[in-house]
Motif scaffolding. Structure first.
Motif, PDB file in Angstrom:
ATOM      1  N   UNK A  50      40.176  50.269  33.576  1.00 50.61           N
ATOM      2  CA  UNK A  50      40.691  48.953  33.200  1.00 50.61           C
ATOM      3  C   UNK A  50      39.589  48.163  32.516  1.00 50.61           C
ATOM      4  N   UNK A  51      39.999  47.190  31.664  1.00 46.67           N
ATOM      5  CA  UNK A  51      39.071  46.281  30.995  1.00 46.67           C
ATOM      6  C   UNK A  51      39.259  44.892  31.597  1.00 46.67           C
ATOM      7  N   UNK A  52      38.141  44.216  31.918  1.00 51.20           N
ATOM      8  CA  UNK A  52      38.191  42.881  32.502  1.00 51.20           C
ATOM      9  C   UNK A  52      37.483  41.903  31.567  1.00 51.20           C
ATOM     10  N   UNK A  53      38.197  40.819  31.177  1.00 56.17           N
ATOM     11  CA  UNK A  53      37.609  39.756  30.355  1.00 56.17           C
ATOM     12  C   UNK A  53      37.392  38.551  31.257  1.00 56.17           C
ATOM     13  N   UNK A  54      36.110  38.075  31.333  1.00 59.32           N
ATOM     14  CA  UNK A  54      35.777  36.975  32.246  1.00 59.32           C
ATOM     15  C   UNK A  54      36.025  35.629  31.568  1.00 59.32           C
ATOM     16  N   UNK A  55      36.731  34.750  32.301  1.00 56.56           N
ATOM     17  CA  UNK A  55      37.068  33.426  31.736  1.00 56.56           C
ATOM     18  C   UNK A  55      36.660  32.289  32.668  1.00 56.56           C
ATOM     19  N   UNK A  56      36.213  32.591  33.881  1.00 50.16           N
ATOM     20  CA  UNK A  56      35.836  31.561  34.837  1.00 50.16           C
ATOM     21  C   UNK A  56      34.485  31.887  35.452  1.00 50.16           C
ATOM     22  N   UNK A  57      33.886  30.849  36.026  1.00 45.59           N
ATOM     23  CA  UNK A  57      32.599  31.002  36.694  1.00 45.59           C
ATOM     24  C   UNK A  57      32.849  31.108  38.193  1.00 45.59           C
ATOM     25  N   UNK A  58      32.168  32.072  38.849  1.00 43.49           N
ATOM     26  CA  UNK A  58      32.313  32.221  40.284  1.00 43.49           C
ATOM     27  C   UNK A  58      32.078  33.655  40.714  1.00 43.49           C
ATOM     28  N   UNK A  59      32.355  33.944  41.993  1.00 38.78           N
ATOM     29  CA  UNK A  59      32.188  35.275  42.574  1.00 38.78           C
ATOM     30  C   UNK A  59      33.497  35.705  43.200  1.00 38.78           C
ATOM     31  N   UNK A  60      33.874  36.977  42.961  1.00 36.99           N
ATOM     32  CA  UNK A  60      35.122  37.504  43.495  1.00 36.99           C
ATOM     33  C   UNK A  60      34.980  39.023  43.622  1.00 36.99           C
ATOM     34  N   UNK A  61      35.998  39.702  44.212  1.00 34.32           N
ATOM     35  CA  UNK A  61      36.015  41.157  44.370  1.00 34.32           C
ATOM     36  C   UNK A  61      37.204  41.730  43.633  1.00 34.32           C
ATOM     37  N   UNK A  62      36.937  42.885  42.951  1.00 34.28           N
ATOM     38  CA  UNK A  62      38.037  43.662  42.399  1.00 34.28           C
ATOM     39  C   UNK A  62      38.312  44.777  43.391  1.00 34.28           C
ATOM     40  N   UNK A  63      39.541  44.933  43.794  1.00 30.13           N
ATOM     41  CA  UNK A  63      39.918  45.943  44.777  1.00 30.13           C
ATOM     42  C   UNK A  63      40.846  46.962  44.140  1.00 30.13           C
ATOM     43  N   UNK A  64      40.608  48.243  44.471  1.00 32.00           N
ATOM     44  CA  UNK A  64      41.464  49.338  44.001  1.00 32.00           C
ATOM     45  C   UNK A  64      41.969  50.048  45.242  1.00 32.00           C
ATOM     46  N   UNK A  65      43.301  50.197  45.362  1.00 29.72           N
ATOM     47  CA  UNK A  65      43.888  50.854  46.530  1.00 29.72           C
ATOM     48  C   UNK A  65      44.860  51.925  46.081  1.00 29.72           C
ATOM     49  N   UNK A  66      45.154  52.855  47.000  1.00 29.39           N
ATOM     50  CA  UNK A  66      46.106  53.925  46.739  1.00 29.39           C
ATOM     51  C   UNK A  66      47.511  53.349  46.845  1.00 29.39           C
ATOM     52  N   UNK A  67      48.300  53.622  45.806  1.00 27.01           N
ATOM     53  CA  UNK A  67      49.669  53.106  45.800  1.00 27.01           C
ATOM     54  C   UNK A  67      50.431  53.620  47.012  1.00 27.01           C
ATOM     55  N   UNK A  68      50.991  52.670  47.779  1.00 24.33           N
ATOM     56  CA  UNK A  68      51.750  53.032  48.958  1.00 24.33           C
ATOM     57  C   UNK A  68      50.921  53.143  50.208  1.00 24.33           C
ATOM     58  N   UNK A  69      49.543  53.260  50.039  1.00 28.20           N
ATOM     59  CA  UNK A  69      48.664  53.340  51.212  1.00 28.20           C
ATOM     60  C   UNK A  69      47.553  52.306  51.015  1.00 28.20           C
ATOM     61  N   UNK A  70      47.818  51.034  51.295  1.00 26.22           N
ATOM     62  CA  UNK A  70      46.820  49.985  51.022  1.00 26.22           C
ATOM     63  C   UNK A  70      45.527  50.171  51.806  1.00 26.22           C
ATOM     64  N   UNK A  71      45.593  50.910  52.924  1.00 27.83           N
ATOM     65  CA  UNK A  71      44.376  51.069  53.735  1.00 27.83           C
ATOM     66  C   UNK A  71      43.321  51.948  53.057  1.00 27.83           C
ATOM     67  N   UNK A  72      43.723  52.735  52.077  1.00 28.76           N
ATOM     68  CA  UNK A  72      42.769  53.557  51.304  1.00 28.76           C
ATOM     69  C   UNK A  72      42.403  52.745  50.084  1.00 28.76           C
ATOM     70  N   UNK A  73      41.200  52.136  50.070  1.00 30.32           N
ATOM     71  CA  UNK A  73      40.826  51.247  48.986  1.00 30.32           C
ATOM     72  C   UNK A  73      39.315  51.230  48.840  1.00 30.32           C
ATOM     73  N   UNK A  74      38.885  50.596  47.761  1.00 34.09           N
ATOM     74  CA  UNK A  74      37.469  50.364  47.504  1.00 34.09           C
ATOM     75  C   UNK A  74      37.363  49.069  46.720  1.00 34.09           C
ATOM     76  N   UNK A  75      36.206  48.355  46.828  1.00 30.68           N
ATOM     77  CA  UNK A  75      36.040  47.073  46.153  1.00 30.68           C
ATOM     78  C   UNK A  75      34.764  47.066  45.335  1.00 30.68           C
TER      79      UNK A  75
END
Length: 709
Positions: A50-75
């Motif tokens: 994915x491509x991310x274009x930054x438009x705001x100032x601050x700190x946040x997390x991008x999370x990726x999870x397995x479809x249908x199994x939200x407990x399998x994820x990484x940030x």
């Protein structure tokens, strides 16, 4: 860490439990805090990139999870910082005015292209041309200046990394002036001309006032910025400021007074006042009658009022040149006779109370006069209708209904009538019905109680609405079936079903609705023997007859006198003459005292007379002797009442009651008018006299020869 105007590409790889890559799963990309919003926008390149274009100032997390199994994820943590400074702001800006010796404070803020504040750049502070004072840094973004040189210049602030990004603030430094201790309001600038005390203006005239600042020692210093106020904005207005001058405007229409105040709270003496400013009112050239004061509301050219209504009117004066309201004026009010009355004859306003008369509507004029100027308003009064007339109420055969009729009202705009009903006269009336239509003069009142009496009156009302006085009260009693034979009284010839028609009972003087079962002239409710014509209830004695208690009292007196005589003779047996009281004994009333009365008298006598008086025959035996055994005119002698043995030589003292005088005053025979009563009819017992040939009750003929023998 990325800048707000940057972008990144994120890639994800999935592995199984043994660390083998797996490209058959479906990743779900999102921001943690605000899904789909985050610090920028996510654009898919492939399911795993994915491509991310930054438009705001601050700190946040991008999370990726397995479809249908939200407990399998990484940030992945992302911090976005402001972009390069693209704009600089300086405060104060755009300029400041100072005196030598003053200290100025300046601050600066940098913004990137997206208007995010950037505090990571380094500002450069310099004078543009000649330094008016020393720049002293407090922080990289805040500087102070101590002004020591008069003149004008610019303070420039630029980014150390990009000199093309900069801003400036103009600075003016004047020579140090004396302190201003107080101010005065003057009619010219620069401390010249005169202080404003009292002044006169015509309406709508303008004038400029100035606030001159003064030092106690040196005098005039400068014109000072102040806040301007007016004591009465209705009479004159000012521009409030803060400014060292103001434009005063006299009221545009009417006169009055006003005072102007100038205030600067930093001065030793903070305020100053003008004298009284007088606005000369314009001439009043014409007046208007209005429905509100002070020229408000509307001009009243004509007015329609209901009877009894009250309205207030005001006299407003106007100037012909400006065509503007000047003031309410005191006028002489006048109203056409009969239209109504006014409470104020001379004044700024008056209350007009419309006429309280009833009848045909009237029109008149309300006039206001000011000097030789006048104005008039047409007044139309819708009078109350007159009270309805001709109201009657009639009952209906078979009951439960009453019919009301009345005469049509004479007022042209009558709309209808209000009908009121009560079960009591003069009280308790409630609205029964509203009849709409001036010509509708009949109403049927239904569902009433048979035999009950109802009271009515009506009112007329018009378009006002005005309500007439009430009509005269009328009443009627609903028809009923008195005798319960199924035929109501209005159609029943014999209401009480006693065998006598209503007409016959009217002739006898009895109530056609109350039965007289034995036809003896007494209705059953007043007859002690309603089924026996030979016996009836005694009539009440007439007013001119002697009351029974007086007769009883007379009898008692006679008995007492008789006893006294007897006692006196016992004490003086030698006396042969009969006392005068004996004559009174012979004249005693024919009525024999009742047994109880005799017993009371005898109880008062000495014991030696008890046996004598106990032998007096009972009342029934006396009656038998009087009417059956004794011939007419023969004296009845009661031997039991003879005096004791010592009085036997005086037989003249015996009391003899002649049967001819046996009719008692107040008795049943006297009430019936049978003064010549001699016996009763042997067939029916009806009382008859010797002058009758036959019984008036049963018709049997009498034979008097045997009785005469």
């Amino acid at each position: 860490m990325e800048s707000a105007d940057g972008s990144d590409i994120f890639r994800v790889v999935g592995t199984d439990a043994d660390g083998n890559e797996n490209w058959s799963w479906q990743p779900v990309w999102d921001w943690v805090v605000a899904p789909g919003v985050g610090l920028g926008s996510i654009s898919p390149i492939s399911p795993y990139n994915v491509s991310v274009s930054y438009i705001r100032v601050g700190t946040d997390d991008i999370i990726v999870s397995l479809s249908g199994v939200p407990s399998i994820n990484d940030t992945a943590s992302v911090t976005v910082t402001p972009g390069q400074v693209a704009r600089i702001e300086i405060t104060p800006w755009p300029s400041s005015t100072n005196l030598t010796g003053d200290i100025g404070n300046y601050s600066v803020v940098g913004y990137d292209a997206d208007d995010n504040e950037n505090w990571t750049w380094t500002p450069q502070w310099v004078w543009n041309d000649t330094a008016l004072g020393a720049l002293t840094s407090i922080t990289p973004y805040n500087y102070t200046v101590t002004f020591d040189t008069m003149g004008s210049d610019f303070i420039n602030v630029s980014s150390s990394s990009d000199p093309s990004v900069y801003n400036t603030s103009s600075v003016t430094v004047s020579i140090l002036e004396p302190t201003v201790d107080y101010i005065t309001i003057m009619d010219a600038p620069g401390g010249t001309d005169n202080n404003v005390t009292t002044m006169e203006f015509i309406v709508n005239e303008t004038h400029i006032f100035y606030a001159a600042g003064w030092n106690y020692t040196l005098g005039y210093v400068m014109d000072v910025d102040v806040i301007w106020t007016s004591s009465n904005v209705a009479n004159g207005t000012v521009e409030t400021g803060p400014a060292n001058s103001t434009l005063f405007r006299a009221n545009a229409s009417h006169g009055g007074e006003v005072v102007i105040t100038a205030t600067n709270a930093t001065l030793t003496v903070p305020s100053n006042f003008t004298g009284t400013l007088t606005i000369i009112p314009p001439n009043i050239d014409y007046i208007q009658i209005r429905d509100a004061p002070s020229g408000g509301g509307n001009v009243v050219l004509s007015v329609s009022m209901n009877s009894d209504d009250t309205e207030m009117f005001y006299a407003a004066g106007y100037n012909a040149t400006t065509r503007l309201f000047v003031s309410d004026v005191s006028v002489i009010w006048n109203i056409t006779t009969g239209v109504g009355v006014i409470d104020i004859i001379t004044g700024y306003a008056t209350n007009l109370s419309a006429s309280t008369l009833t009848g045909v509507n009237i029109t008149g004029t309300l006039k206001a006069t000011y000097n030789i100027i006048s104005n008039s308003t047409e007044v139309f009064v819708d009078l109350r209708p007159p009270a309805p007339t001709g109201l009657t109420v009639s009952r209906v055969p078979a009951g439960e209904e009453l019919i009301l009729t009345w005469t049509v009202s004479t007022e042209p705009d009558v709309r209808g009538y209000l009908i009121y009903r009560s079960t009591s006269s003069q009280t308790g009336f409630t609205l029964l019905a509203t009849v709409v239509g001036a010509g509708d003069t009949t109403h049927m009142d239904t569902s009433l109680a048979n035999g009950a009496t109802y009271y009515y009156y009506i009112q007329a009302f018009d378009d006002g609405p005005n309500y007439s006085p009430g009509s005269l009260e009328v009443s009627a009693t609903c028809d009923k079936d008195t005798d319960g034979d199924g035929t109501y009284d209005l159609e029943d010839d014999d209401d009480d079903d006693d065998g006598l028609t209503d007409a016959q009972e009217d002739e006898l003087g009895t109530d056609p609705k109350d039965p007289d079962s034995d036809n003896d002239g007494y209705i059953d409710s007043e007859d002690d023997f309603p089924n026996d014509a030979s016996r009836w209830k005694e009539e009440e004695p007439e007013e001119d007859e002697i009351p029974f208690f007086l007769i009883l009292l007379l009898i008692i007196v006679v008995i007492v006198v008789l006893l006294l005589v007897m006692l006196s003779r016992r004490r003086k047996p030698e006396e042969e003459e009969v006392p005068e009281e004996e004559e009174e004994v012979e004249e005693a009333p024919e009525e024999e005292p009742e047994e109880e009365e005799w017993e009371e008298e005898w109880e008062e006598e000495p014991e030696e007379y008890e046996e004598e008086y106990e032998e007096v025959p009972e009342e029934e035996e006396y009656e038998e002797v009087e009417y059956e055994e004794e011939p007419e005119g023969e004296e009845v002698i009661y031997e039991e009442e003879e005096a004791p043995e010592e009085y036997e030589e005086e037989p003249e003292e015996e009391v003899i009651y002649e049967e001819e005088e046996a009719v008692e005053e107040g008795s049943e025979e006297e009430d019936l008018g049978l003064e010549d009563l001699e016996f009763e009819c042997p067939d029916c017992g009806y009382p008859v006299t010797a002058t009758m040939d036959k019984c008036p009750k049963c018709g049997i003929e009498f034979e008097f020869e045997e009785e005469e023998e």
